[in-house]
Design a protein around this motif. Structure first.
Motif, short mmCIF file in Angstrom:
data_model
loop_
_atom_site.label_atom_id
_atom_site.label_comp_id
_atom_site.label_asym_id
_atom_site.label_seq_id
_atom_site.Cartn_x
_atom_site.Cartn_y
_atom_site.Cartn_z
N ARG A 276 31.04 50.06 25.98
CA ARG A 276 30.41 51.22 27.01
C ARG A 276 28.90 50.91 27.29
N VAL A 277 28.69 49.89 27.17
CA VAL A 277 27.07 49.32 27.22
C VAL A 277 27.21 48.18 28.26
N LEU A 278 26.23 48.36 29.09
CA LEU A 278 26.37 47.33 30.22
C LEU A 278 24.79 47.10 30.45
N LEU A 279 24.56 45.78 30.99
CA LEU A 279 23.31 45.19 31.53
C LEU A 279 22.90 45.16 32.90
N ALA A 280 21.81 45.06 33.47
CA ALA A 280 21.68 44.93 34.96
C ALA A 280 20.06 44.40 34.99
N LYS A 308 31.81 50.66 40.95
CA LYS A 308 32.89 50.37 39.83
C LYS A 308 32.63 51.18 38.84
N LEU A 309 31.51 51.51 38.26
CA LEU A 309 31.38 52.50 37.07
C LEU A 309 31.66 53.84 37.48
N ALA A 310 31.40 54.22 38.68
CA ALA A 310 31.67 55.51 39.25
C ALA A 310 33.19 55.82 39.15
N ALA A 311 33.86 54.49 39.66
CA ALA A 311 35.42 54.68 39.76
C ALA A 311 35.93 54.79 38.50
N LEU A 322 36.16 47.19 36.50
CA LEU A 322 34.54 47.07 35.67
C LEU A 322 34.59 45.77 35.18
N ASP A 323 35.27 45.22 34.73
CA ASP A 323 35.21 43.76 34.34
C ASP A 323 34.60 42.71 35.43
N ARG A 473 44.46 47.28 44.88
CA ARG A 473 43.82 46.40 43.84
C ARG A 473 42.28 46.92 43.66
N TRP A 474 41.53 47.41 44.93
CA TRP A 474 40.26 47.77 44.61
C TRP A 474 40.12 49.13 44.41
#
Length: 480
Positions: A276-280, A308-311, A322-323, A473-474
């Protein structure tokens, strides 16, 4: 494990351009966002940064461009690659084919105001010092002991990212080998004298330049070899010393706006997500500032990740969505790291590098070569791999005239969009997250396109069943 319901959906560490942009993108989808910024006050120096073509397009998609234009100076979109003088290519295929020079504190303020206006909570003077994640969320600890809970944590906290270090994500690459002084200051020497001396010195020393920013203010870049301790901020006397040593004159520099020292360290996070941790942004990648790509790369990360994270949080994301943030954006960063490595090599005074630079100068007289290199730096040539299909698939859709305005004006809400020239397509059960614009006169090369919220073409064609497959798909399962 903390099993209490989290008060926030996403905590973002860092309220620079990347963090503020991500917060706004999440708020477009009613995601509960808290942004933690360790600094209590904005930066005291006024550094000018450049927004490239693709970033300007993204700002136009969210209705922010006019606000930014009011505070910046436009310059031609040319001469970016390794500071090789070259005119802008003839056709960049954009309504915003220029570089916008703008003070970085202004960019941060405008993006932060935008995020706050959409409902993001922003706390200054709040430094993340630790976190723990479990199957349900992430518990963040602040300096002082306060603990906060969210479903996801995103590190937008720069090259020394605490989130990245605490997550255990590796940051392999090359350390700095060369150091460069960079700043903005007033220059008293006449423009003709400056231009002549820069041409002369540029034959033997790189990077080296004095570029006007309006009036007597110039951007000054000079090698830092022999100047003090890299851990100590440079002074105006350091710049004067190096200018005299290399050019024989200090050009009468005075009244600095900001001064800095940078190296050519180049590093890329081993992955952009762990649980549940992401980097940007710079938390995920660092590289020399050559070509002015860093801020732009981070902002574009945020536009890719936000929807994507909101979805995922809103419950309609297909499982792999998300991947795709990692699989799409990490290769983009790899390419940027490679082009900055190439640019730094072209600044070398070694005979081979000088010969290669002379060759590239000649090649850039060919418009297609010039355009290809500008396309890399400005990200307008980026194509995500969405599988087989027309050349447009995976690319950004240009801003075009559509019924009652411009295409990008229809993307302000951060939703998907079907632009249909046939008049026969529908968004059906996806209408809660995808808009439909029927316009027979739209200047498309194909009958219809499906645009993601970041403006990339996710499908092109004319068949409703094929469109439905790509909507699923999206954008997940349709409403029943």
């Amino acid at each position: 494990m903390d099993s209490s319901p989290p008060p926030f959906d996403v905590i973002i560490a860092g309220c620079g351009p990347t963090g503020a942009t991500l917060a706004a993108e999440l708020r477009l989808h009613d995601v509960r966002v808290l942004v933690l910024e360790q600094d209590t006050e904005p930066a005291s120096f006024v550094r000018i940064v450049g927004l490239h073509v693709r970033s300007l397009e993204l700002m136009a998609m969210r209705g922010l461009l006019d606000r930014l234009l009011a505070h910046g100076r436009q310059r031609p979109a040319g001469g970016f690659f390794a500071a090789i003088p070259a005119p802008p290519p003839r056709d960049l295929g954009s309504a915003h084919a220029f570089l916008l020079g703008i003070p970085q504190p202004v960019v941060v303020r405008l993006l932060e105001e935008h995020a706050a206006g959409l409902g993001a909570q922003i706390r200054h003077g709040a430094a993340l010092v630790d976190f723990e994640q479990d199957d349900e969320g992430v518990t963040v600890e602040l300096a002082g002991g306060e603990r906060l809970r969210a479903r996801y944590l995103v590190g937008c906290d720069g090259g020394r990212s605490a989130v990245r270090k605490l997550s255990g994500i590796g940051f392999p690459g090359e350390p700095s080998r060369t150091e460069t002084l960079m700043g903005e200051m007033e220059v008293d020497a006449p423009p003709a004298e400056i231009a002549a001396k820069v041409r002369e010195v540029g034959e033997t020393h790189r990077p080296f330049w004095l570029r006007p920013f309006g009036g007597s203010v110039h951007s000054v870049v000079v090698p830092a070899a022999g100047v003090g301790d890299r851990a100590v901020p440079p002074t105006l006397d350091d710049f004067r010393q190096q200018l005299r040593s290399i050019a024989g004159t200090d050009f009468g520099v005075h009244s600095p706006r900001w001064l800095s020292r940078f190296g050519d360290a180049t590093r890329l996070a081993e992955r952009y997500r762990t649980g549940r941790v992401l980097l940007a942004g710079d938390a995920a990648h660092i590289h020399p500032p050559t070509g002015g790509q860093g801020l732009n790369l981070g902002v574009q990360d945020a536009f890719n990740l936000g929807w994507k994270l909101a979805a995922r949080i809103r419950g309609w994301a297909p499982d792999p969505l998300l991947d795709t943030y990692d699989t799409e954006r990490r290769p983009v960063a790899e390419a940027v790291l490679d082009n900055t490595r190439a640019q730094m090599a072209l600044f070398s005074r070694e005979p081979g590098a000088k010969a290669l630079r002379r060759l590239l100068v000649d090649l850039m007289d060919i418009d297609e070569v010039n355009r290809r290199l500008i396309g890399k730096i400005t990200a307008i040539d980026l194509r995500y791999d969405f599988g087989e299909g027309p050349d447009l698939l995976g690319r950004r859709q240009r801003d075009i005239d559509v019924a009652q305005g411009r295409l990008y004006d229809r993307l302000h809400r951060g939703r998907g969009l079907v632009l249909d020239r046939t008049g026969h397509l529908t968004t059906g059960g996806w209408s809660d997250r995808v808009d439909l614009l029927a316009d027979p006169g739209a200047a498309l090369e194909v009958p219809a396109v499906l645009l993601r919220p970041d403006g990339h073409v996710a499908w092109a064609g004319a068949d409703q069943r094929d469109l439905d497959d790509h909507l699923a798909r999206w954008f997940g399962s349709p409403l029943r």
